[in-house]
Design an enzyme around this catalytic site. Structure first.
Site, PDB file in Angstrom:
ATOM      1  N   GLU A 226     -27.210 -19.381 -32.008  1.00 26.57           N
ATOM      2  CA  GLU A 226     -28.545 -19.775 -31.548  1.00 26.57           C
ATOM      3  C   GLU A 226     -29.487 -18.573 -31.504  1.00 26.57           C
ATOM      4  O   GLU A 226     -30.669 -18.688 -31.863  1.00 26.57           O
ATOM      5  CB  GLU A 226     -28.447 -20.438 -30.175  1.00 26.57           C
ATOM      6  CG  GLU A 226     -27.786 -21.801 -30.242  1.00 26.57           C
ATOM      7  CD  GLU A 226     -27.772 -22.526 -28.920  1.00 26.57           C
ATOM      8  OE1 GLU A 226     -28.469 -23.549 -28.798  1.00 26.57           O
ATOM      9  OE2 GLU A 226     -27.071 -22.064 -27.999  1.00 26.57           O
TER      10      GLU A 226
ATOM     11  N   GLU B 195     -19.596 -26.161 -29.499  1.00 26.40           N
ATOM     12  CA  GLU B 195     -19.921 -26.725 -28.178  1.00 26.40           C
ATOM     13  C   GLU B 195     -19.367 -28.125 -27.934  1.00 26.40           C
ATOM     14  O   GLU B 195     -18.933 -28.449 -26.818  1.00 26.40           O
ATOM     15  CB  GLU B 195     -21.446 -26.755 -27.975  1.00 26.40           C
ATOM     16  CG  GLU B 195     -22.068 -25.418 -27.636  1.00 26.40           C
ATOM     17  CD  GLU B 195     -22.418 -24.583 -28.858  1.00 26.40           C
ATOM     18  OE1 GLU B 195     -23.152 -23.594 -28.717  1.00 26.40           O
ATOM     19  OE2 GLU B 195     -21.959 -24.935 -29.966  1.00 26.40           O
TER      20      GLU B 195
END
Length: 250
Positions: free
Chosen positions: A112, A132
């Site tokens: 990210e 995730e």
């Protein structure tokens, strides 16, 4: 004294920011995020023409330190996004161009961070992915949104829903990284690109970057208007006028 997990140094007009938590593969904790936010507001960054993000040691970043989030309730999570969790957008909205030099793991929150930069240079050891969903959450620091904009919904679903870890060559084919270089050469190549960017008009590079970012979310007519207004501003700068005079003399 608080241990420094983020450092910054200048290489001429380029500011090199390093994650310095090698014993944890540069895992991103709230303290790392806090120090990164502090660094991004520092004069070393504000006065630079280009920002380069790298990880020290064996990896760019293996992702978020999830042990910090296990017992947080909804209110605490909302506070987090208003505090240290906002650093990803702080990086993404810097006016100057930004690059990531990626080696080793670039996973979860680390990916990210990389996606919040304009260019991603990966070496052949890079391993990228979003793990995730395997722990019941999703990329939530801009990763879902940026992966979808960059790759399209189908490939973003492949990366996020399937949780695949992909190597540098597959990441390049997918469009996740800008360029792949030999092992150990990512920082050197990213610095070379950064220096080439700083040789251009800083105003033109900054305005063009921001116009592109705005166009990505704007209707077609608005995107055209943005670029025309940007041109009108840049055409009045001293560097543009001097360049025009140079062409006239040629």
């Amino acid at each position: 004294m608080t241990e420094r997990f983020v450092t910054a140094e200048r290489d001429g007009p380029v500011c090199i920011i390093r994650l310095q938590r090698d014993e944890k593969l540069n895992a991103i904790s709230t303290e790392v995020e806090r120090q990164l936010a502090e660094t991004l507001s520092d004069a070393a960054v504000r006065t630079s023409s280009c920002v380069l993000l790298a990880g020290a040691g064996r990896a760019f970043s293996a992702g978020a330190d999830i042990t910090e989030f296990a017992d947080r309730d909804v209110e605490a999570i909302l506070r987090y996004y208003g505090e240290s969790g906002g650093v990803y957008e702080q990086l993404a909205t810097l006016p100057q161009p930004t690059l990531s030099a990626i080696h080793g793991y670039c996973l979860g929150g680390g990916l990210e961070l990389a996606l919040a930069t304009d260019f991603r240079i990966a070496d052949e050891t890079a391993v990228l992915g979003f793990p995730e969903l395997g722990i019941g959450i999703l990329p939530s620091s801009g990763g879902t949104a940026r992966a979808t904009r960059l790759l399209g919904p189908a490939q973003a679903k492949r990366l996020i829903l399937l949780g695949e870890r992909i190597g540098a060559s597959d990441a390049l084919a997918l469009g996740l990284v800008t360029e792949v270089v030999a092992e150990g050469a990512a920082l050197e190549r990213a610095l070379e690109l950064a220096r080439s960017l700083t040789a251009l008009s800083a105003a033109a590079v900054s305005v063009a970057k921001q116009a592109i970012d705005a166009a990505a979310d704007a209707p077609g007519a608005a995107a055209i208007l943005i670029e025309r207004l940007a041109y009108g501003v840049l055409a009045q700068t001293a560097s543009a006028r001097e360049a025009a005079r140079g062409f006239g003399r040629g």
